[in-house]
Design an enzyme around this catalytic site. Structure first.
Site, PDB file in Angstrom:
ATOM      1  N   GLY A  22      -6.319   0.551 -15.645  1.00  0.00           N
ATOM      2  CA  GLY A  22      -7.645   1.094 -15.908  1.00  0.00           C
ATOM      3  C   GLY A  22      -8.499   1.235 -14.664  1.00  0.00           C
ATOM      4  N   LEU A  24      -9.808   4.052 -13.727  1.00  0.00           N
ATOM      5  CA  LEU A  24      -8.984   5.130 -13.163  1.00  0.00           C
ATOM      6  C   LEU A  24      -9.735   5.929 -12.103  1.00  0.00           C
ATOM      7  CD1 LEU A  24      -7.435   6.299 -16.548  1.00  0.00           C
ATOM      8  CD2 LEU A  24      -6.520   4.634 -14.917  1.00  0.00           C
ATOM      9  N   GLY A  27      -6.397   8.797  -7.623  1.00  0.00           N
ATOM     10  CA  GLY A  27      -4.980   8.464  -7.446  1.00  0.00           C
ATOM     11  C   GLY A  27      -4.249   8.517  -8.784  1.00  0.00           C
ATOM     12  N   HIS A  28      -4.857   7.895  -9.809  1.00  0.00           N
ATOM     13  CA  HIS A  28      -4.261   7.951 -11.155  1.00  0.00           C
ATOM     14  C   HIS A  28      -4.252   9.393 -11.667  1.00  0.00           C
ATOM     15  CE1 HIS A  28      -6.041   3.750 -11.147  1.00  0.00           C
ATOM     16  NE2 HIS A  28      -4.772   3.499 -11.424  1.00  0.00           N
ATOM     17  N   GLN A  52       0.270 -10.927 -13.841  1.00  0.00           N
ATOM     18  CA  GLN A  52       0.615 -10.482 -12.485  1.00  0.00           C
ATOM     19  C   GLN A  52      -0.477 -10.801 -11.472  1.00  0.00           C
ATOM     20  OE1 GLN A  52       0.945  -6.175 -13.681  1.00  0.00           O
ATOM     21  NE2 GLN A  52      -0.005  -5.826 -11.701  1.00  0.00           N
ATOM     22  N   LYS A 139       1.025   3.947  -2.885  1.00  0.00           N
ATOM     23  CA  LYS A 139       0.143   2.936  -2.290  1.00  0.00           C
ATOM     24  C   LYS A 139       0.699   1.545  -2.561  1.00  0.00           C
ATOM     25  CE  LYS A 139      -3.449   0.522  -2.982  1.00  0.00           C
ATOM     26  NZ  LYS A 139      -4.209   0.021  -4.024  1.00  0.00           N
ATOM     27  N   ILE A 166      -3.439   8.718  -2.562  1.00  0.00           N
ATOM     28  CA  ILE A 166      -4.615   9.590  -2.453  1.00  0.00           C
ATOM     29  C   ILE A 166      -5.699   8.811  -1.707  1.00  0.00           C
ATOM     30  CG2 ILE A 166      -6.324  10.955  -3.734  1.00  0.00           C
ATOM     31  CD1 ILE A 166      -3.486  11.977  -4.127  1.00  0.00           C
ATOM     32  N   MET A 174      -7.322   5.137  -2.169  1.00  0.00           N
ATOM     33  CA  MET A 174      -8.027   4.911  -3.430  1.00  0.00           C
ATOM     34  C   MET A 174      -7.438   3.709  -4.156  1.00  0.00           C
ATOM     35  SD  MET A 174      -9.589   8.181  -4.927  1.00  0.00           S
ATOM     36  CE  MET A 174     -10.338   9.419  -3.887  1.00  0.00           C
TER      37      MET A 174
HETATM   38  O1  PAF Z   1       0.038  -0.693 -10.530  1.00  0.00           O
HETATM   39  C1  PAF Z   1      -0.506  -1.163 -11.560  1.00  0.00           C
HETATM   40  O2  PAF Z   1      -1.615  -0.757 -11.953  1.00  0.00           O
HETATM   41  C2  PAF Z   1       0.170  -2.270 -12.329  1.00  0.00           C
HETATM   42  O3  PAF Z   1       0.874  -3.100 -11.468  1.00  0.00           O
HETATM   43  C3  PAF Z   1       1.067  -1.775 -13.476  1.00  0.00           C
HETATM   44  C4  PAF Z   1       2.213  -0.930 -12.937  1.00  0.00           C
HETATM   45  C5  PAF Z   1       0.235  -0.957 -14.437  1.00  0.00           C
HETATM   46  C6  PAF Z   1       1.649  -2.964 -14.233  1.00  0.00           C
HETATM   47  O4  PAF Z   1       0.659  -3.772 -14.780  1.00  0.00           O
END
Ligand code: PAF
Length: 272
Positions: A22, A24, A27-28, A52, A139, A166, A174
């Site tokens: 999220g 966003l 880049g997304h 993570q 990135k 990007i 970004m």
């Molecule tokens: O790059 C990310 O935003 C995250 O590491 C991902 C790939 C969505 C996994 O949670």
């Protein structure tokens, strides 16, 4: 989500998938547009995966803006948003994947458990969305590398598409985390991309790996405003730090640095 994907499969529609956390940005958006060009249906997931994050503060302060995210998705060809609730974390299973130490270097050295958590959530998302292709930004170079290993072992039917980083006009890569930077920190953060560009030109001048690293440290990371965590020149095929350029294999310079409390990463291919 699974029922929807089953319908698409029955109708022989190809599914492109952009997994995100999220907040966003462009880049997304570039990943989404690429997916929309190459697939019948584009699915985006938004889930801030706690497993993570090695730093609890980084997790708590991770920016969120669902309203803007939905607008960006609509404007960039995304048809389906999969945004599970927080308890989705309970579905995550431990995936066995021998990363042969590649999860212990660079990001792995400073973010223990990060890649395990990433591999586990990406596996779960891949199982649910079952895409034909999935899109990742360069990135997160090491993440992309590890996802490619994961796919080779467990999801050979999924194609991984890597898209270029990007950058803002200043060169700053970004990142959702940029939202946490003050104006002064943002200014400091632009030095990261400047350092990467300098590494590239010094490599062209045939300077040694150690000389390049030294010059970058001295020029860009000599004060507390931008605190270097690591700066490595690695072989793109193995991610192992290089002591000498081993042409013709591709080398990548990778940096992690803190502007205030915000941890930023960036990388650039330096002999391509
Ligand atoms: O790059 C990310 O935003 C995250 O590491 C991902 C790939 C969505 C996994 O949670």
């Amino acid at each position: 989500m699974e029922a929807l994907v089953a319908q698409y499969k029955l109708a022989h529609k190809s599914v492109g998938f952009v997994p995100t956390m999220g907040y966003l940005h462009e880049g997304h958006a570039s990943l989404l547009r690429q997916s929309a060009l190459e697939n019948d249906v584009t699915v985006c997931s938004i889930f801030v995966n706690p497993t993570q994050f090695n730093n609890p503060e980084d997790f708590l302060l991770y920016p969120k803006d669902e309203v803007n995210d939905v607008l960006l998705l609509k404007e960039n060809g995304c048809l389906v948003l999969f945004a599970p609730e927080n308890d989705f974390v309970n579905e995550i299973l431990e995936v066995s994947l021998d990363l042969k130490g590649v999860d212990k270097v660079l990001e792995g050295e400073f973010r223990p458990g990060h890649f395990r958590g990433m591999v586990n959530i990406v596996s779960l998302l891949f199982q649910i969305v079952s895409p034909n292709k999935a899109y990742f930004g360069q990135k997160d170079f090491q993440q992309l590398f590890i996802v490619q290993k994961l796919v080779a072992q467990n999801f050979p039917e999924i194609g991984i598409v890597a898209s270029p980083t990007i950058r803002e006009e200043s060169g700053l890569a970004m990142s959702s985390r940029n939202a946490r930077l003050s104006a002064a920190q943002r200014e400091q953060a632009t030095k990261i991309a400047k350092a990467l560009h300098l590494a590239k030109s010094l490599a062209k001048e045939k300077r040694s790996v150690s000389a390049i690293k030294e010059e970058l440290r001295f020029k860009f990371f000599n004060n507390d405003d931008l605190r270097l965590e690591y700066l490595e020149i690695v072989d793109a095929q193995t991610l192992l730090p290089l002591t000498d350029f081993s042409f013709p294999s591709r080398s990548v310079v990778c940096v992690a640095a803190y502007a205030g409390k915000v941890r930023l990463i960036d990388n650039m291919s330096i002999n391509s």
